[in-house]
Design an enzyme around this catalytic site. Structure first.
Site, mmCIF file in Angstrom:
data_model
loop_
_atom_site.group_PDB
_atom_site.id
_atom_site.type_symbol
_atom_site.label_atom_id
_atom_site.label_comp_id
_atom_site.label_asym_id
_atom_site.label_seq_id
_atom_site.Cartn_x
_atom_site.Cartn_y
_atom_site.Cartn_z
ATOM 1 N N SER A 1 38.872 31.670 33.886
ATOM 2 C CA SER A 1 37.892 31.111 34.810
ATOM 3 C C SER A 1 38.040 29.589 34.887
ATOM 4 C CB SER A 1 36.484 31.536 34.383
ATOM 5 O OG SER A 1 35.516 31.261 35.369
ATOM 6 N N ASP B 1 36.029 40.576 42.511
ATOM 7 C CA ASP B 1 35.527 39.556 41.594
ATOM 8 C C ASP B 1 34.449 38.769 42.330
ATOM 9 O OD1 ASP B 1 35.044 37.364 39.948
ATOM 10 O OD2 ASP B 1 37.157 37.052 39.461
ATOM 11 N N HIS C 1 34.975 39.638 36.668
ATOM 12 C CA HIS C 1 35.518 38.304 36.436
ATOM 13 C C HIS C 1 36.121 38.136 35.046
ATOM 14 C CE1 HIS C 1 35.944 34.113 37.484
ATOM 15 N NE2 HIS C 1 35.206 33.699 36.476
#
Length: 267
Positions: free
Chosen positions: A95, A217, A245
């Site tokens: 991320s 996502d 995610h």
């Protein structure tokens, strides 16, 4: 201050192998990599750490001024790499850590020689000709909700971020991780994360780069993965057969296979 203690650094695996640095995302800590480490440690020196403010890091080292930009978190990475004297390491970022890794690699290219970006996003807010997945109003509402009631926000958002509603244990794990983070420090990291725009750093990347995105996502839609791939010369994009995610938790076998194949192809 001892940097290894400050960032709760753990080193495992093969001391003779290429170093692989695993960097967690917002609201998480190094425990989120527990399903990935076994796939790496036979052949690689695996470095895990917690950003200051997360996990078992030294919370007294937290500074809202330092961490109000991604550069502060990148400095954590640089200092850990310097302290361990890493050379040509592979940085695996989940991320927002994907972009933190880009910033760190620009500072110490001799220490970070390859990048793996899991569900990256250089900008979460939509812009002209760019889809980040959120409007400006979406992000403002998200941050206002987080700042007003962090625990309530965590309970609501963790299942959305994790996806995989048929596996509520995954959402519960992420919620518990969020709730274990100091709310004041989490607010700083959240604002830094969701308001960041690091698109202009991507074209400067000149190292082997693997981008992993998921079929669905809620935080980083596939358009973002395609954008990152298009912006980084010579990069490889792999869309995992996974949703949510956090594919290193929801689909560890597919995630680990993509990472290890990439590592095997490095010189």
């Amino acid at each position: 201050m001892d940097i290894l203690r400050r960032n709760n650094v753990t080193v495992t695996g093969n001391p003779q192998g290429r170093a692989v640095v695993l960097a967690h995302g917002f609201g998480c800590d190094q425990n989120m990599w527990r399903l990935t480490v076994p796939a790496l440690e036979r052949d690689h020196r695996v470095v895990l750490f917690d950003y200051v403010g997360a996990g078992r890091s030294d919370l007294s080292a937290f500074s809202a001024e330092r961490y109000d930009s991604l550069d502060g978190y990148a400095q954590d990475v640089v200092e850990v790499c310097d302290r361990l004297d890493l050379r040509d390491a592979v940085f695996v970022g989940h991320s927002v850590s994907s972009m933190i890794g880009v910033l760190a690699a620009r500072q110490v290219p001799e220490r970070i020689g390859s990048l793996v970006m899991i569900a990256p996003s250089p900008r979460y807010i939509d812009d002209e000709g760019y889809r980040g997945g959120f409007s400006q109003e979406d992000i403002e509402e998200l941050l206002e909700s987080l700042e007003a009631n962090y625990l309530g926000w965590s309970a609501t958002m963790a299942p959305v971020i994790m996806g995989n509603p048929e596996r509520p244990d995954l959402g519960d794990e992420l919620k518990n991780s969020f709730c274990a983070t100091d709310p004041d420090m989490a607010r700083v990291f959240a604002r830094t994360t969701f308001l960041s725009d690091t698109r202009d750093t991507l074209q400067g990347i000149r190292v082997p780069t693997l981008i992993l995105d998921c079929t669905q996502d809620a935080i980083a839609p596939r358009e973002v993965g395609a954008y990152v791939h298009g912006a980084i010369p010579g990069s490889t994009l792999v869309t995992l057969d996974a949703t949510g995610h956090c594919p290193h938790l929801s689909a560890p076998e597919a995630t680990n296979a993509a990472i290890t194949e990439f590592l095997a192809g490095l010189r």
